[in-house]
Design a protein around this motif. Structure first.
Motif, PDB file in Angstrom:
ATOM      1  N   GLY A  49       0.795  -1.220   0.000  1.00 53.22           N
ATOM      2  CA  GLY A  49       0.000   0.000   0.000  1.00 53.22           C
ATOM      3  C   GLY A  49       0.827   1.269   0.000  1.00 53.22           C
ATOM      4  O   GLY A  49       0.408   2.285   0.556  1.00 53.22           O
ATOM      5  N   THR A  50       1.999   1.218  -0.619  1.00 53.60           N
ATOM      6  CA  THR A  50       2.853   2.396  -0.718  1.00 53.60           C
ATOM      7  C   THR A  50       3.558   2.402  -2.060  1.00 53.60           C
ATOM      8  O   THR A  50       3.708   1.361  -2.694  1.00 53.60           O
ATOM      9  CB  THR A  50       3.871   2.447   0.445  1.00 53.60           C
ATOM     10  N   ALA A  51       3.969   3.568  -2.517  1.00 55.51           N
ATOM     11  CA  ALA A  51       4.686   3.682  -3.787  1.00 55.51           C
ATOM     12  C   ALA A  51       6.184   3.588  -3.530  1.00 55.51           C
ATOM     13  O   ALA A  51       6.709   4.269  -2.652  1.00 55.51           O
ATOM     14  CB  ALA A  51       4.343   5.003  -4.461  1.00 55.51           C
ATOM     15  N   LEU A  52       6.852   2.707  -4.269  1.00 55.14           N
ATOM     16  CA  LEU A  52       8.296   2.556  -4.163  1.00 55.14           C
ATOM     17  C   LEU A  52       8.902   2.634  -5.553  1.00 55.14           C
ATOM     18  O   LEU A  52       8.303   2.163  -6.520  1.00 55.14           O
ATOM     19  CB  LEU A  52       8.657   1.209  -3.525  1.00 55.14           C
ATOM     20  N   THR A  53      10.093   3.208  -5.622  1.00 53.40           N
ATOM     21  CA  THR A  53      10.815   3.275  -6.894  1.00 53.40           C
ATOM     22  C   THR A  53      12.180   2.626  -6.715  1.00 53.40           C
ATOM     23  O   THR A  53      12.597   2.308  -5.598  1.00 53.40           O
ATOM     24  CB  THR A  53      11.008   4.735  -7.344  1.00 53.40           C
ATOM     25  N   GLY A  54      12.890   2.490  -7.814  1.00 51.37           N
ATOM     26  CA  GLY A  54      14.241   1.943  -7.767  1.00 51.37           C
ATOM     27  C   GLY A  54      15.153   2.755  -6.862  1.00 51.37           C
ATOM     28  O   GLY A  54      16.068   2.206  -6.245  1.00 51.37           O
ATOM     29  N   ALA A  55      14.904   4.047  -6.752  1.00 50.97           N
ATOM     30  CA  ALA A  55      15.724   4.906  -5.883  1.00 50.97           C
ATOM     31  C   ALA A  55      15.545   4.545  -4.409  1.00 50.97           C
ATOM     32  O   ALA A  55      16.441   4.773  -3.597  1.00 50.97           O
ATOM     33  CB  ALA A  55      15.365   6.375  -6.108  1.00 50.97           C
ATOM     34  N   ASP A  56      14.399   3.976  -4.073  1.00 50.40           N
ATOM     35  CA  ASP A  56      14.127   3.567  -2.686  1.00 50.40           C
ATOM     36  C   ASP A  56      14.770   2.227  -2.339  1.00 50.40           C
ATOM     37  O   ASP A  56      14.860   1.874  -1.159  1.00 50.40           O
ATOM     38  CB  ASP A  56      12.609   3.420  -2.454  1.00 50.40           C
ATOM     39  N   LEU A  57      15.206   1.494  -3.348  1.00 48.89           N
ATOM     40  CA  LEU A  57      15.634   0.112  -3.135  1.00 48.89           C
ATOM     41  C   LEU A  57      16.715  -0.071  -2.072  1.00 48.89           C
ATOM     42  O   LEU A  57      16.559  -0.940  -1.212  1.00 48.89           O
ATOM     43  CB  LEU A  57      16.062  -0.523  -4.464  1.00 48.89           C
ATOM     44  N   ARG A  77       6.857   9.408   1.936  1.00 53.60           N
ATOM     45  CA  ARG A  77       6.906   8.761   0.629  1.00 53.60           C
ATOM     46  C   ARG A  77       7.972   7.674   0.622  1.00 53.60           C
ATOM     47  O   ARG A  77       8.875   7.668   1.455  1.00 53.60           O
ATOM     48  CB  ARG A  77       7.262   9.778  -0.462  1.00 53.60           C
ATOM     49  N   GLY A  78       7.861   6.779  -0.329  1.00 60.13           N
ATOM     50  CA  GLY A  78       8.900   5.788  -0.591  1.00 60.13           C
ATOM     51  C   GLY A  78       9.230   4.923   0.604  1.00 60.13           C
ATOM     52  O   GLY A  78       8.358   4.436   1.328  1.00 60.13           O
ATOM     53  N   ALA A  79      10.547   4.729   0.814  1.00 61.99           N
ATOM     54  CA  ALA A  79      11.031   3.847   1.877  1.00 61.99           C
ATOM     55  C   ALA A  79      10.584   4.327   3.252  1.00 61.99           C
ATOM     56  O   ALA A  79      10.287   3.509   4.130  1.00 61.99           O
ATOM     57  CB  ALA A  79      12.548   3.730   1.815  1.00 61.99           C
ATOM     58  N   ALA A  80      10.517   5.633   3.462  1.00 61.64           N
ATOM     59  CA  ALA A  80      10.073   6.152   4.760  1.00 61.64           C
ATOM     60  C   ALA A  80       8.613   5.793   5.017  1.00 61.64           C
ATOM     61  O   ALA A  80       8.235   5.448   6.146  1.00 61.64           O
ATOM     62  CB  ALA A  80      10.271   7.664   4.832  1.00 61.64           C
TER      63      ALA A  80
END
Length: 180
Positions: A43-51, A110-113
Motif C-alpha cells: 500500500g505504498t509507492a516505491l521506486t528503484g531509488a528507494d531500493l 513517501r517511498g522507503a520512509a
C-alpha cells in the motif's frame, strides 16, 4: 482443521522479509516488476531509488525475527531498524465513531520512509497484542525464512520441521555418532 495464518498486519512484514529466498538466491525486489508488486501489496509507492533503504529495512527486520527465534541479533541491524523507524514518524488517530486509537504513518511520507512507517505501526500493534515475538526467522543460516509461530509454547525454531528442522536434527545426529 483450519489453516493457520499470520495475523493480518504481521503478514505484511512476513511477506516483506520473504521477498528474498536466501537458499535459492531469488530476490523479487531486485526486479522492477517485483518491487512494484510488493509496493502495491504494501500500500505504498516505491521506486528503484528507494531500493537500498528498502533492502536495509528488510534485512534489519529479518534480524529482529531471527532474534525472536533465539540467536542474538547483529547490533548493526538493530541500529538500522531503529534508524529506519526514527525516520518514519507515526501519528495516533482516533476513530470518531468507535473511539479506537490507531497508529498511522505521518502525512507526507513517501517511498522507503512510508514503508518503514507502515511497518513500524504494524510492529507497535503486534507488540501491544503480544504477537510480535511470534514472527520469527528460520534458525537455519541458509534459510532465514520468516514464519509465524503458532506452536503452543512459542518455541518453534525452523520454518519447516520437514525441511530445515529435519536437516538440523540429522546434522546433530551425525555429529553425535561421529563422537561416539
Amino acid at each position: 482443521m483450519a489453516a493457520r495464518t499470520t495475523p493480518s498486519g504481521l503478514a505484511l512484514v512476513e511477506d516483506f522479509v520473504n521477498t528474498v529466498d536466501l537458499e535459492g538466491g531469488g530476490d523479487s525486489l531486485a526486479d522492477p516488476d517485483g518491487l512494484a508488486a510488493f509496493a502495491e501489496r504494501a500500500g505504498t509507492a516505491l521506486t528503484g531509488a528507494d531500493l537500498p533503504e528498502v533492502l536495509r529495512l528488510r534485512e534489519a527486520l529479518r534480524e529482529a525475527c531471527v532474534a525472536h527465534t533465539g540467536p542474538a541479533p547483529r547490533p548493526d541491524r538493530a541500529a538500522e531498524l531503529n534508524e529506519a523507524f526514527a525516520a518514519a514518524p507515526l501519528t495516533l488517530e482516533i476513530d470518531p465513531l468507535t473511539g479506537a486509537a490507531t497508529l498511522v504513518p505521518a502525512a507526507g511520507l513517501r517511498g522507503a520512509a512510508a514503508l518503514a512507517a507502515r511497518v513500524a505501526a504494524v510492529v507497535a500493534e503486534a507488540e501491544a497484542r503480544g504477537t510480535w515475538q511470534r514472527l520469527k526467522a528460520c534458525e537455519a543460516d541458509s534459510c532465514r525464512w520468516a514464519y509465524y509461530d503458532h506452536s503452543p509454547a512459542g518455541r518453534r525454531r525452523w520454518c519447516s520441521m520437514q525441511v530445515c528442522g529435519a536437516r538440523a536434527k540429522m546434522r546433530s545426529y551425525r555429529a553425535k555418532r561421529r563422537r561416539a
